[in-house]
Scaffold this active site. Sequence first.
Site, mmCIF file in Angstrom:
data_model
loop_
_atom_site.group_PDB
_atom_site.id
_atom_site.type_symbol
_atom_site.label_atom_id
_atom_site.label_comp_id
_atom_site.label_asym_id
_atom_site.label_seq_id
_atom_site.Cartn_x
_atom_site.Cartn_y
_atom_site.Cartn_z
ATOM 1 N N ASP A 1 -9.814 -3.614 0.837
ATOM 2 C CA ASP A 1 -9.332 -3.583 1.867
ATOM 3 C C ASP A 1 -9.129 -2.336 2.684
ATOM 4 O O ASP A 1 -8.989 -2.275 3.922
ATOM 5 C CB ASP A 1 -8.030 -4.612 2.076
ATOM 6 C CG ASP A 1 -7.030 -4.183 1.147
ATOM 7 O OD1 ASP A 1 -6.451 -3.031 1.106
ATOM 8 O OD2 ASP A 1 -6.559 -4.696 0.171
ATOM 9 N N GLU B 1 -14.894 0.453 -5.760
ATOM 10 C CA GLU B 1 -14.658 -0.934 -5.609
ATOM 11 C C GLU B 1 -15.928 -1.976 -5.989
ATOM 12 O O GLU B 1 -17.240 -1.478 -5.781
ATOM 13 C CB GLU B 1 -14.497 -1.404 -4.104
ATOM 14 C CG GLU B 1 -14.601 -2.664 -3.534
ATOM 15 C CD GLU B 1 -13.585 -3.637 -4.279
ATOM 16 O OE1 GLU B 1 -12.415 -3.632 -4.174
ATOM 17 O OE2 GLU B 1 -14.035 -4.760 -4.841
ATOM 18 N N ASP C 1 -5.659 -0.406 -7.532
ATOM 19 C CA ASP C 1 -5.489 -1.414 -6.678
ATOM 20 C C ASP C 1 -6.090 -2.920 -6.790
ATOM 21 O O ASP C 1 -7.158 -3.178 -6.175
ATOM 22 C CB ASP C 1 -5.712 -0.868 -5.328
ATOM 23 C CG ASP C 1 -5.171 -1.983 -4.171
ATOM 24 O OD1 ASP C 1 -4.675 -2.984 -4.469
ATOM 25 O OD2 ASP C 1 -5.531 -1.589 -3.171
ATOM 26 N N SER C 2 -5.911 -3.352 -7.953
ATOM 27 C CA SER C 2 -6.934 -4.256 -8.693
ATOM 28 C C SER C 2 -6.418 -5.957 -8.365
ATOM 29 O O SER C 2 -5.321 -6.012 -7.976
ATOM 30 C CB SER C 2 -6.941 -4.320 -10.340
ATOM 31 O OG SER C 2 -5.672 -4.574 -10.816
ATOM 32 N N HIS D 1 0.833 -1.081 -0.071
ATOM 33 C CA HIS D 1 -0.016 -0.093 0.091
ATOM 34 C C HIS D 1 0.948 1.256 -0.082
ATOM 35 O O HIS D 1 0.550 2.289 -0.678
ATOM 36 C CB HIS D 1 -1.039 -0.053 1.221
ATOM 37 C CG HIS D 1 -2.007 -0.959 0.820
ATOM 38 N ND1 HIS D 1 -2.467 -1.857 1.799
ATOM 39 C CD2 HIS D 1 -2.803 -1.374 0.010
ATOM 40 C CE1 HIS D 1 -3.225 -2.827 1.531
ATOM 41 N NE2 HIS D 1 -3.730 -2.422 0.255
HETATM 42 N N1 SAM Z 1 -3.208 -5.562 -3.313
HETATM 43 C C1 SAM Z 1 -3.938 -6.620 -4.008
HETATM 44 C C2 SAM Z 1 -3.091 -7.321 -5.030
HETATM 45 O O1 SAM Z 1 -2.055 -6.500 -5.995
HETATM 46 O O2 SAM Z 1 -2.987 -8.434 -5.028
HETATM 47 C C3 SAM Z 1 -5.111 -6.172 -4.678
HETATM 48 C C4 SAM Z 1 -6.244 -6.064 -3.483
HETATM 49 S S1 SAM Z 1 -7.931 -5.509 -3.807
HETATM 50 C C5 SAM Z 1 -8.352 -6.306 -2.414
HETATM 51 C C6 SAM Z 1 -8.318 -6.019 -5.413
HETATM 52 C C7 SAM Z 1 -9.878 -5.586 -5.407
HETATM 53 O O3 SAM Z 1 -10.035 -5.251 -7.008
HETATM 54 C C8 SAM Z 1 -10.747 -6.657 -5.207
HETATM 55 O O4 SAM Z 1 -11.472 -6.184 -3.841
HETATM 56 C C9 SAM Z 1 -11.671 -6.790 -6.325
HETATM 57 O O5 SAM Z 1 -13.155 -6.918 -5.981
HETATM 58 C C10 SAM Z 1 -11.525 -5.297 -6.957
HETATM 59 N N2 SAM Z 1 -11.874 -5.283 -8.404
HETATM 60 C C11 SAM Z 1 -11.513 -6.264 -9.469
HETATM 61 N N3 SAM Z 1 -12.122 -5.921 -10.440
HETATM 62 C C12 SAM Z 1 -12.609 -4.437 -10.317
HETATM 63 C C13 SAM Z 1 -13.269 -3.452 -10.950
HETATM 64 N N4 SAM Z 1 -13.450 -3.920 -12.552
HETATM 65 N N5 SAM Z 1 -13.709 -2.490 -10.793
HETATM 66 C C14 SAM Z 1 -13.613 -2.066 -9.436
HETATM 67 N N6 SAM Z 1 -12.827 -2.934 -8.449
HETATM 68 C C15 SAM Z 1 -12.188 -4.422 -8.915
#
Ligand code: SAM
Length: 309
Positions: free
Chosen positions: A97, A117, A167-168, A73
């Site tokens: 998160d 998110e 942060d996807s 982060h």
């Molecule tokens: N730090 C992490 C990594 O690099 O492995 C990423 C963590 S974060 C929890 C990833 C988030 O992206 C998930 O909660 C997921 O639901 C979200 N996400 C995936 N596709 C998305 C989209 N199209 N729009 C918004 N959020 C999305």
Amino acid sequence: MELSTHEPVFPLGRWFAEAPIQGFRQGYHVRREIYQGRSPYQSIQVIETDLLGTTLILEGAVQTSSVDEHIYHEMLVHPALCALAAPRTVLVIGGGDGGALRRVLEHPTVERAVQVELDRAVVDTCLKYLPEISAGAFDDPRVELVIGDGARYLAETNERFDAILVDSTDPVGPAEALFSEAFYRAAFRALAEDGVFVTQSGSPLLMGAELGKAARQLRRVFPVVAPYLASIPSYPGVIWSFLSATKGKDLAAVPPAEIERRLEGIVTRYYTPAMHQAAFVLPADLARSLAAGQDDAVGLLPVSAAVSR
Ligand code: SAM
């Protein structure tokens, strides 16, 4: 045992292993399985491991852990925000998160932070089992939390942001759109003239094809693209990549004294002005293959992950 991509496995019942490509897996001894569920978008697990503490897993891929979340982060947020004299508006896409949002809010000039998110279940699960990661960020009056698709939000917004941080999850399923040229064009449009875009871009060791493709597509849209690295124990291969993109600013060249000033009052455990500079130094092979715009041969290993995916 045959392992398919990102399928969670518990051999011996007490291990979690992530296997992003054939021939490789990274595993942790599981102390406790805390939660297992499924949202409309993905499987969600929370486990406690000896090494990483409480760990969030989506679709079999570790997303964050209580022990090393600060590395990812800090390195997603601070290089971008410390490159700006006074970032006021920030968009975070994904990041349910709340760890990125929390670091954004540490910058005192930030007046508005929008987080988009896709999956409310990720936010709720993290608030319940990993509240220390967001540490109250979602309650900050500067925050607007939008539950929805980040690609759609960016395509439709009329707002201009000083920083856009992605942060996807990995570029499969709902996150695939966040790694497309159309998405990068929408980000360019929504980014202030001197703004900074940053996206996580996976393991340069194991996901070289994805990294190469993302870098190539970003370069078609942004005049300046600077990849950088951080060491994140909970992600497969440990070395992780980020792609920064701007309309002219060179993130790698921000003077350490400026970063020092902008970090005043912000406590970090990994990011420092010197770390900022170091992060943009790439191993020769990786720098060469990224500069050449290769699609499937980028990476730290000569045989790229593309072979086995
Ligand atoms: N730090 C992490 C990594 O690099 O492995 C990423 C963590 S974060 C929890 C990833 C988030 O992206 C998930 O909660 C997921 O639901 C979200 N996400 C995936 N596709 C998305 C989209 N199209 N729009 C918004 N959020 C999305």
